[in-house]
Design a protein around this motif. Structure first.
Motif, short mmCIF file in Angstrom:
data_model
loop_
_atom_site.label_atom_id
_atom_site.label_comp_id
_atom_site.label_asym_id
_atom_site.label_seq_id
_atom_site.Cartn_x
_atom_site.Cartn_y
_atom_site.Cartn_z
N HIS A 13 24.22 -24.55 -18.18
CA HIS A 13 24.69 -25.11 -16.91
C HIS A 13 24.05 -24.43 -15.71
O HIS A 13 24.36 -24.79 -14.57
N PHE A 14 23.15 -23.48 -15.93
CA PHE A 14 22.48 -22.80 -14.82
C PHE A 14 21.64 -23.79 -14.01
O PHE A 14 21.68 -23.79 -12.78
N LEU A 15 20.88 -24.63 -14.71
CA LEU A 15 20.00 -25.57 -14.01
C LEU A 15 20.76 -26.60 -13.18
O LEU A 15 20.42 -26.79 -12.00
N PRO A 16 21.77 -27.29 -13.72
CA PRO A 16 22.51 -28.23 -12.86
C PRO A 16 23.21 -27.55 -11.69
O PRO A 16 23.27 -28.12 -10.59
N ASN A 17 23.71 -26.33 -11.89
CA ASN A 17 24.32 -25.60 -10.78
C ASN A 17 23.29 -25.28 -9.70
O ASN A 17 23.59 -25.36 -8.50
N LEU A 18 22.08 -24.93 -10.13
CA LEU A 18 21.00 -24.65 -9.18
C LEU A 18 20.63 -25.91 -8.42
O LEU A 18 20.40 -25.87 -7.20
N LEU A 19 20.56 -27.04 -9.10
CA LEU A 19 20.23 -28.31 -8.44
C LEU A 19 21.29 -28.68 -7.41
O LEU A 19 20.96 -29.14 -6.31
N ILE A 20 22.56 -28.48 -7.75
CA ILE A 20 23.64 -28.77 -6.82
C ILE A 20 23.53 -27.89 -5.57
O ILE A 20 23.65 -28.36 -4.44
N PHE A 21 23.25 -26.59 -5.78
CA PHE A 21 23.10 -25.66 -4.67
C PHE A 21 21.92 -26.06 -3.78
O PHE A 21 22.04 -26.11 -2.55
N MET A 22 20.78 -26.36 -4.41
CA MET A 22 19.59 -26.72 -3.64
C MET A 22 19.80 -28.02 -2.87
O MET A 22 19.31 -28.19 -1.75
N GLY A 23 20.52 -28.96 -3.48
CA GLY A 23 20.80 -30.21 -2.79
C GLY A 23 21.65 -30.01 -1.55
O GLY A 23 21.40 -30.60 -0.49
N LEU A 24 22.68 -29.16 -1.66
CA LEU A 24 23.54 -28.86 -0.52
C LEU A 24 22.76 -28.17 0.60
O LEU A 24 22.90 -28.52 1.78
N VAL A 25 21.94 -27.18 0.22
CA VAL A 25 21.14 -26.47 1.23
C VAL A 25 20.15 -27.42 1.89
O VAL A 25 19.94 -27.37 3.11
N ALA A 26 19.52 -28.29 1.09
CA ALA A 26 18.55 -29.24 1.64
C ALA A 26 19.20 -30.16 2.67
O ALA A 26 18.63 -30.42 3.73
N CYS A 27 20.40 -30.62 2.38
CA CYS A 27 21.11 -31.48 3.35
C CYS A 27 21.35 -30.73 4.65
O CYS A 27 21.17 -31.29 5.75
N GLY A 28 21.77 -29.47 4.55
CA GLY A 28 22.07 -28.67 5.74
C GLY A 28 20.84 -28.39 6.60
O GLY A 28 20.84 -28.65 7.81
N ILE A 29 19.78 -27.87 5.99
CA ILE A 29 18.60 -27.49 6.78
C ILE A 29 17.87 -28.72 7.33
O ILE A 29 17.30 -28.67 8.42
N ASN A 30 17.90 -29.83 6.59
CA ASN A 30 17.22 -31.03 7.08
C ASN A 30 17.99 -31.69 8.22
O ASN A 30 17.38 -32.23 9.15
N ALA A 31 19.31 -31.63 8.16
CA ALA A 31 20.11 -32.13 9.28
C ALA A 31 19.85 -31.29 10.53
O ALA A 31 19.71 -31.83 11.65
N PHE A 32 19.77 -29.97 10.35
CA PHE A 32 19.48 -29.08 11.48
C PHE A 32 18.08 -29.34 12.02
O PHE A 32 17.87 -29.43 13.24
N GLY A 33 17.09 -29.49 11.11
CA GLY A 33 15.72 -29.78 11.55
C GLY A 33 15.62 -31.10 12.29
O GLY A 33 14.87 -31.22 13.27
N GLY A 34 16.38 -32.11 11.83
CA GLY A 34 16.37 -33.39 12.53
C GLY A 34 16.91 -33.27 13.95
O GLY A 34 16.39 -33.89 14.88
N LYS A 35 17.96 -32.45 14.12
CA LYS A 35 18.53 -32.23 15.45
C LYS A 35 17.51 -31.54 16.36
O LYS A 35 17.35 -31.90 17.53
N VAL A 36 16.77 -30.55 15.82
CA VAL A 36 15.75 -29.84 16.60
C VAL A 36 14.66 -30.81 17.03
O VAL A 36 14.20 -30.80 18.18
#
Length: 344
Positions: free
Chosen positions: A58-81
């Protein structure tokens, strides 16, 4: 000289900001996709968690979930910038933190690439996890009255029907274990006594397989007992006749399924990585082009944008020099502390 230097006027800067803004929100959707793939993969693994030897799968799916959440956050911030970069006065509030944000994005992109590579490489440990898990699961198939194992029979039967497989390596794996509970054996029967006494482990072994191994496409009624006894059935030779049970082992079937799933996810994550690299480069061009306005008070003045302010070689040399100077500074501080301690 700057790397990939591009000259900008107001029109080009606006077009760049709009394009990168659109790419960032597309990247947010890509982050949701990575998150969804991680959740789907985790659900698929949990469906058959009883057949997994450990929780490391379950390490890989947990990593994918984490990366997906981070991607949503940083891309939303980048879009605002990017949106605020259309107005240089609004962009000023983001300027102090932008360099740190770009460095964070570079690290995130590297980790995203590692995640994609793990999707391709985790197939190998998955084989060992499934091999041991299926072996234990088959051993517990008969324990329908034992708490914690009572659902193993149902799990294995459903798996063999769904994946059209039989046993671990092949159907003969069932010949080597007792898969019928003692509760359903007549110990007063001579056949049962002979079978139990014929092996040192005292198990009731037989040349048969569970019903879930049967291939419904076979024209002949399923032969699941006395499979190696040619005289038990009319016109039957198990050496030459096409058996009407699944010949493919479940380990191979499940590794093929999960391996194909991980390859697909890995390919999609690589595409997401390329998109993330693209938006990071775009934001760097926006930052550098707004920082080099010929006349900062005139938004319509020309400017220059780049990926790196210097060449790759010069940038690498500067980084090494900074690291050396930091090391020397640390040594000087340690020497001063030692001198103070000596005087004291």
């Amino acid at each position: 000289m700057a790397l990939m230097l591009v000259k900008f006027d107001l029109k080009k800067r606006v077009k760049l900001a709009q394009t990168v803004w659109f790419m960032y929100w597309f990247a947010v959707m890509a982050g949701v996709l990575v998150l969804s793939m991680g959740l789907f993969f985790k659900i698929e693994l949990r469906k058959r968690s009883e057949l997994m030897d450990n929780n490391e799968s379950h390490f890989l799916p947990n990593l994918l979930i984490f990366m997906g959440l981070v991607a949503c956050g940083i891309n939303a911030f980048g879009g605002k910038v990017c949106y605020d970069s259309l107005d240089p006065t609004k962009f000023l509030k983001w300027k102090p933190m932008l360099k740190s944000f770009l460095l964070f994005c570079m690290g995130f992109n590297a980790l995203l690439m590692v995640t994609a590579l793990l999707c391709f490489l985790m197939r190998i440990p998955l084989q060992f996890t499934l091999a041991e898990g299926l072996k234990n699961g088959m051993r517990y198939y008969k324990d329908t009255d034992t708490p914690g194992r009572c659902y193993m029979k149902r799990t294995l039967d459903l798996m063999q029907i769904e994946f059209r497989c039989c046993g671990n390596e092949n159907y003969r794996d069932w010949f080597e274990i007792q898969w019928v509970s003692n509760r359903y054996l007549d110990f007063s029967s001579k056949e049962v006594k002979d079978r139990i006494g014929s092996n040192v482990d005292g198990q009731y072994l037989m040349d048969g397989v569970p019903f879930s191994c049967c291939n419904p496409s076979s024209p002949r009624p399923c032969i699941q007992h006395h499979m190696t006894n040619n005289s038990a059935y009319y016109s039957y030779d198990h050496y030459t006749e096409e058996l009407n049970v699944w010949k493919r082992g479940c380990r191979y079937a499940m590794v093929s399924y999960y391996g194909g799933l991980m390859n697909t996810i890995g390919f999609l994550v690589m595409l997401v990585t390329l998109l993330e690299v693209g938006v990071t480069i775009g934001l760097q061009y926006i930052d550098s082009s707004l920082s080099t306005l010929a006349n900062p008070e005139d938004p319509e003045s020309e400017s220059e944008g780049w990926i790196l302010e210097k060449t790759v070689k010069e940038t690498f040399t500067d980084i090494m020099d900074k690291m050396k100077s930091m090391g020397k500074g640390t040594k000087v501080e340690e020497g001063e502390e030692a001198g103070v301690a000596t005087v004291s």
